[in-house]
Design an enzyme around this catalytic site. Structure first.
Site, PDB file in Angstrom:
ATOM      1  N   PHE A   1       0.850  -1.200   0.000  1.00 13.38           N
ATOM      2  CA  PHE A   1       0.000   0.000   0.000  1.00 13.38           C
ATOM      3  C   PHE A   1       0.880   1.242   0.000  1.00 13.38           C
ATOM      4  CE2 PHE A   1      -2.291   3.398   2.254  1.00 13.38           C
ATOM      5  CZ  PHE A   1      -3.412   3.491   1.435  1.00 13.38           C
ATOM      6  N   GLY A   2       0.640   2.138  -0.973  1.00 12.88           N
ATOM      7  CA  GLY A   2       1.378   3.402  -1.049  1.00 12.88           C
ATOM      8  C   GLY A   2       0.456   4.571  -0.762  1.00 12.88           C
TER       9      GLY A   2
ATOM     10  N   GLY B   1       2.091   7.962  -0.230  1.00 15.38           N
ATOM     11  CA  GLY B   1       2.854   9.196  -0.464  1.00 15.38           C
ATOM     12  C   GLY B   1       3.398   9.163  -1.886  1.00 15.38           C
ATOM     13  N   SER B   2       4.716   9.223  -2.012  1.00 14.52           N
ATOM     14  CA  SER B   2       5.292   9.191  -3.364  1.00 14.52           C
ATOM     15  C   SER B   2       4.995   7.869  -4.066  1.00 14.52           C
ATOM     16  CB  SER B   2       6.805   9.435  -3.318  1.00 14.52           C
ATOM     17  OG  SER B   2       7.474   8.354  -2.720  1.00 14.52           O
TER      18      SER B   2
ATOM     19  N   GLU C   1      13.114   3.781   0.559  1.00 17.06           N
ATOM     20  CA  GLU C   1      12.400   4.212   1.773  1.00 17.06           C
ATOM     21  C   GLU C   1      13.301   4.187   3.012  1.00 17.06           C
ATOM     22  OE1 GLU C   1       9.262   5.344   1.482  1.00 17.06           O
ATOM     23  OE2 GLU C   1       9.278   4.873  -0.651  1.00 17.06           O
TER      24      GLU C   1
HETATM   25  C1  SIN Z   1       4.545   5.789   0.593  1.00 13.79           C
HETATM   26  O1  SIN Z   1       4.440   6.528  -0.380  1.00 13.79           O
HETATM   27  O2  SIN Z   1       3.734   4.846   0.766  1.00 13.79           O
HETATM   28  C2  SIN Z   1       5.642   5.929   1.589  1.00 13.79           C
HETATM   29  C3  SIN Z   1       6.209   7.285   1.707  1.00 13.79           C
HETATM   30  C4  SIN Z   1       6.851   7.814   0.474  1.00 13.79           C
HETATM   31  O3  SIN Z   1       7.671   7.110  -0.150  1.00 13.79           O
HETATM   32  O4  SIN Z   1       6.560   8.943   0.083  1.00 13.79           O
END
Ligand code: SIN
Length: 200
Positions: A24-25, A27-28, A99
């Site tokens: 599950f993402g 953010g980026s 990450e």
């Molecule tokens: C995410 O996107 O799920 C983790 C945080 C990021 O890489 O911005």
């Protein structure tokens, strides 16, 4: 400041016998899917809110002038929308490196936005939910910055740059991606509107 969670994440054994894993993402990972995946589906997780409370000393800032990126903070009853990716275990290696600034892999229940109601789901492929992974930066990691007034967060984001580019792009790309998915995230919208008043 030195922090690198790569090795901690590579000790995780929870999905060792799995051929495929749901990630599950929020953010980026929603808008920068530069890793191989078998399938992606809009999804959400429950009991968490997205917050720009994690410092970025690599991708969107430097050790001297950290940027701010998203993490999740517990909030009972909340729903955090994002994107779920079905990946093979080999993809986790490069993701752990991406990450590495404070994020740990955590097991989570994720719910597909397009899935059938829980009561209707009968098999794994069409199920409404699945056990998966999320990269989470908790308040006890060394890069955690925590809450601050939105104008101060926006000011910090406006100034910060890192090896992946301006911190501003991270926030605005996330705001656009959430809007395209049809989700209203008050925290992200408020920060983006404060950012528009800041010079880069
Ligand atoms: C995410 O996107 O799920 C983790 C945080 C990021 O890489 O911005």
């Amino acid at each position: 400041m030195t922090i690198d969670t790569t090795h901690l994440n590579q000790q995780m054994t929870h999905f060792d016998d799995h051929q495929e894993i749901w990630l599950f993402g929020y953010g980026s990972l929603i808008w920068k899917a530069d890793f191989p995946y078998l399938e992606r589906r809009p999804a959400h997780i429950r009991g968490w809110v997205r917050r720009f409370w994690q410092g970025s000393h690599d991708h969107r800032g430097t050790p001297e002038a950290p940027g701010r990126v998203a993490t999740l903070v517990r909030e009972p009853g909340a729903v955090c929308h994002g994107m779920a990716y079905r990946i093979t275990p080999e993809t986790l290696g490069p993701l752990d490196v991406r990450e590495k600034n404070g994020y740990l892999r955590v097991v989570t229940e994720l719910h597909f936005d397009d899935g059938p109601d829980d009561a209707d789901s009968r098999d794994g492929t069409a199920s409404a939910s699945a056990e998966g992974l999320v990269y989470l930066a908790t308040e006890d990691n060394a890069a955690f910055l925590g809450d601050a007034p939105h104008d101060a967060i926006a000011q910090q984001i406006a100034k910060a740059h890192g090896e992946s580019g301006p911190n501003r792009d991270y926030l605005l790309n996330l705001a656009t991606a959430l809007e395209r998915l049809g989700h209203h995230d008050e925290h992200v919208i408020s920060l983006a509107s404060h950012l528009s008043g800041e010079a880069s």
